[in-house]
Design an enzyme around this catalytic site. Structure first.
Site, PDB file in Angstrom:
ATOM      1  N   HIS A   9      34.983 -13.470 -12.287  1.00  0.00           N
ATOM      2  CA  HIS A   9      35.414 -13.458 -10.890  1.00  0.00           C
ATOM      3  C   HIS A   9      36.757 -14.162 -10.720  1.00  0.00           C
ATOM      4  CE1 HIS A   9      34.463 -17.731 -10.391  1.00  0.00           C
ATOM      5  NE2 HIS A   9      33.341 -17.487 -11.056  1.00  0.00           N
ATOM      6  N   GLU A  80      25.576 -17.114 -12.444  1.00  0.00           N
ATOM      7  CA  GLU A  80      25.878 -18.232 -13.338  1.00  0.00           C
ATOM      8  C   GLU A  80      24.667 -19.154 -13.422  1.00  0.00           C
ATOM      9  OE1 GLU A  80      29.694 -20.144 -12.840  1.00  0.00           O
ATOM     10  OE2 GLU A  80      30.469 -18.350 -11.866  1.00  0.00           O
TER      11      GLU A  80
END
Length: 124
Positions: A9, A80
């Site tokens: 990202h 994550e």
């Protein structure tokens, strides 16, 4: 031939401040959106036929900036690691770089307080 493109990202304000994000759902910063748009030129040239992102908003915003005519599949499993108490607007004492570095040698043995232990990868 199957080609797999992996893209992290774009930058968030927490990245800029060296804060751990983990499962915290932090949006892209303006610079992160620009990074994603810039990366999008390369991604579009690859003509992907599928897309997969995590359920975190920063990954979905990154993908949206690519400018593809695809709807990505959203996976909770791609999030994550949950960093528990290490995720905070202001890093707590246990998340100082020296403590994180000392834990890096054995992450499975020393998970973050209230976080998820790291899974060991095994050959398939």
């Amino acid at each position: 031939m199957i080609r797999i493109l992996l893209v992290r990202h774009g930058e968030t304000e927490w990245n800029k401040a060296h804060r751990l994000q983990g499962h915290s759902d932090i949006e892209l910063s303006d610079s992160g959106a620009l990074q994603a748009r810039t990366t999008g030129a390369f991604i579009r040239a690859q003509q992907p036929s599928q897309a997969h992102v995590s359920s975190l908003v920063r990954t979905q915003q990154t993908f949206a900036e690519f400018g593809l005519d695809l709807t990505p599949r959203i996976w909770d499993e791609l999030r994550e690691q949950n960093l528990g108490e290490w995720e905070a607007p202001t890093p707590p004492r246990s998340a100082t770089p020296s403590r994180r570095t000392s834990r890096a040698g054995a992450p499975a043995a020393t998970p973050p307080p209230a976080g998820r232990p790291t899974r060991r990868c095994r050959p398939g």
